[in-house]
Design an enzyme around this catalytic site. Structure first.
Site, PDB file in Angstrom:
ATOM      1  N   CYS A  24       0.811  -1.223   0.000  1.00  0.00           N
ATOM      2  CA  CYS A  24       0.000   0.000   0.000  1.00  0.00           C
ATOM      3  C   CYS A  24       0.843   1.272   0.000  1.00  0.00           C
ATOM      4  O   CYS A  24       0.594   2.206  -0.768  1.00  0.00           O
ATOM      5  CB  CYS A  24      -0.932  -0.003   1.209  1.00  0.00           C
ATOM      6  SG  CYS A  24      -0.142  -0.510   2.750  1.00  0.00           S
TER       7      CYS A  24
ATOM      8  N   HIS B 150      -3.106   6.230   4.357  1.00  0.00           N
ATOM      9  CA  HIS B 150      -1.716   6.526   4.696  1.00  0.00           C
ATOM     10  C   HIS B 150      -1.347   7.900   4.144  1.00  0.00           C
ATOM     11  O   HIS B 150      -1.758   8.266   3.043  1.00  0.00           O
ATOM     12  CB  HIS B 150      -0.771   5.519   4.019  1.00  0.00           C
ATOM     13  CG  HIS B 150      -0.923   4.111   4.491  1.00  0.00           C
ATOM     14  ND1 HIS B 150      -1.505   3.759   5.685  1.00  0.00           N
ATOM     15  CD2 HIS B 150      -0.502   2.942   3.921  1.00  0.00           C
ATOM     16  CE1 HIS B 150      -1.463   2.440   5.824  1.00  0.00           C
ATOM     17  NE2 HIS B 150      -0.871   1.915   4.765  1.00  0.00           N
TER      18      HIS B 150
END
Lengths: 348, 348
Positions: A132, A252
């Site tokens: 990710c 994130h």
């Protein structure tokens, strides 16, 4: 493959955080699905999941589960992928694997479609979905690399707990309640499920994501370093990473510092490239406090970039603040996009 | 000054987050205090505060408040310092100012005692206490600069809300409760009290601390850049900073990347220097998951360093993870340490 080009798709790890997101996103995409098969460990088998108003029963993933499957999307952990992905390939499926099991295998393409779509066609049955934190960074770096050249990347991450699965979300929520109630926080999972020590994540920052390697880096940091070079086709590009887990549920953020090769660039030059970049949305206006945050990026498909600044002491240095939903573009969506490109380009 | 060398001390901003911490720390230090005067805005005047088992009444800060004061510790915001610090100096006090008002004034020393104590002696009545995020970084960089030379610093911060005062703590707590109760979060203060827009900090990360400058950097980032160069006596050292506010109550963390001048260094070389550094505690052992976190550093005096790593692609590049309590060493303790050195060295 069915006659109408529709495919039989299997989701392995259908009850996990990424698997759930894959099923949710599949409902809203144009992947032509003939049959959807939901697979999991024996523990979760039997669960019912609704997909496009149809109730599907989750089955235990076995080698035979992949008979007649055209595309298998794996998100059930590296050991499951190592065991079952070759079985799926043997039965004629193409695997898109969202674990770290095959990412650095030189026979396996590692793909972010906006960045290196054409790498897909060299697959031998398995295509790997990057980590990710890597996906959102390279989606931003690729257009800048093409326009200006890159000579150095230094990244510090601000990562959400959902990257560690649904259990980590529960741990953050429980610890938060304990803290607000002046109770002692119980830490049993983070930073890493199988590791020796556990520390509270609520109102804290843990500079450890995944296990430590011999060289003192965490595995998450090594993933960012090695995967970025592979995806950008830039083995000699220096990439340095520090990965930090924070009390965020989703998305994130990354503070990315780059040295470009070209002299004399202005912020506007980077803006112009990023504005046109596929899958990237520029949100950058200090005058109106416009910048992306984990909450603003959550449940969205794009990679958001803001806080673009030129280093005041270094003509070739620039800062970027890169935010994206780690379960969407960082995992489920990118996996599905790879499957879509497989079909569109007839690379199955 | 009283005959026994004890001093009369005034704390300006006694009811704020830093003021409260100054009073708490003064109880446990050896600063020889004859009389302690607690000053605040008219709004907080009249409050009672216990110091060494004595009940003191907070008074409104006025020019005359500084008659007979030897040392005045200011933490009530830049505008108060600009107005009242000269009045205190006029009345014979030496001011240690914990706001940004005088930090970059070339006639005002900017001091972290472990780093540049001797700068104190050139004061003209005012000594500035650096910004919290600067203090912990330079405390770590100084010994490395002396041992190996520094040619570049790139920092990304992970900062607690208490740097924005007690009200910010309350906002984080309130938003956290709202989020857990599935209510909409009300954002009225962060990222910056007086700014146009406010965003939730709970379960989020805000890449804005203090207001934006014309150049697109925030004031917090400019503080780190300019103050570090001044304290390290290194105007030509390139320093690049990205400052991020996080849902932490206390302690800032920083991901600091440095280029050293010396070739061929190993992690152990940096460890050996950091182990001996005054005010710095090394907590760095990947094998036992030993590293500092904001929670582990809270209410402690030192600056904690871990995750020391050598860049895998750059012989002169190193990573550091630097954590310290932003209200203790980052503000109150450093202010008090400056006052202590003033007395010990007879530099009043």
């Amino acid at each position: 493959m069915a006659e109408n080009n529709a495919v039989n798709v299997a989701v392995v790890g259908a009850t996990g955080a990424v698997g759930e997101k894959i099923i949710e996103i599949l409902e809203n995409r144009n992947l032509p699905i003939n049959e959807l098969k939901l697979l999991s460990s024996s523990r979760s088998a039997g669960k019912k999941i609704t997909f496009n108003n149809q109730e599907l029963t989750v089955e235990e993933a076995k080698p035979e589960s992949f008979d007649n499957v055209n595309i298998a999307l794996f998100s059930a952990g590296g050991s499951i992928s190592k065991k079952l992905a070759p079985e799926a390939v043997k039965r004629g499926a193409v695997v898109v694997d969202n674990t770290s099991a095959y990412r650095m295998d030189e026979n396996v393409p590692l793909v972010v479609p906006e960045v290196n779509e054409s790498d897909i066609q060299s697959h031998n049955g398995i295509i790997a979905n990057p980590n990710c934190s890597t996906i959102q960074m390279v989606a931003t770096l690729k257009p800048l690399q093409e326009a200006f050249g890159l000579s150095r990347v230094i990244v510090s991450t601000y990562q959400a707990v959902s990257g560690a699965g649904n259990e980590a979300n529960k741990e953050l929520e429980e610890q938060t309640r304990q803290f607000l109630n002046n109770e002692e926080m119980t830490a049993e999972l983070l930073p890493v499920k199988g590791d020796e020590k556990h520390f509270p994540i609520a109102f804290n920052a843990l500079p450890q994501i995944d296990v430590f390697q011999e060289n003192g880096y965490t595995f998450e940091e090594m993933k960012m370093i090695n995967e970025s070079k592979k995806i950008l086709h830039a083995q000699d590009l220096p990439v340095a990473a520090t990965c930090v887990r924070l009390p965020l549920f989703t998305s994130h953020a990354e503070s990315v510092y780059i040295d470009v090769e070209k002299n004399g660039l202005k912020i506007e030059d980077l803006w112009n490239v990023l504005k046109k970049a596929d899958g990237v949305t520029l949100q950058d206006d200090p005058a109106t406090q416009t910048y992306p945050t984990p909450l603003s990026a959550s449940n969205k498909s794009d990679v958001f970039v803001g806080r673009v600044r030129k280093d005041l002491d270094n003509d070739k240095g620039f800062h970027l603040w890169v935010v994206s939903d780690n379960l969407v573009k960082g995992a489920a969506l990118n996996t599905i996009q790879i499957a879509e490109r497989l079909i569109e380009n007839k690379w199955l």
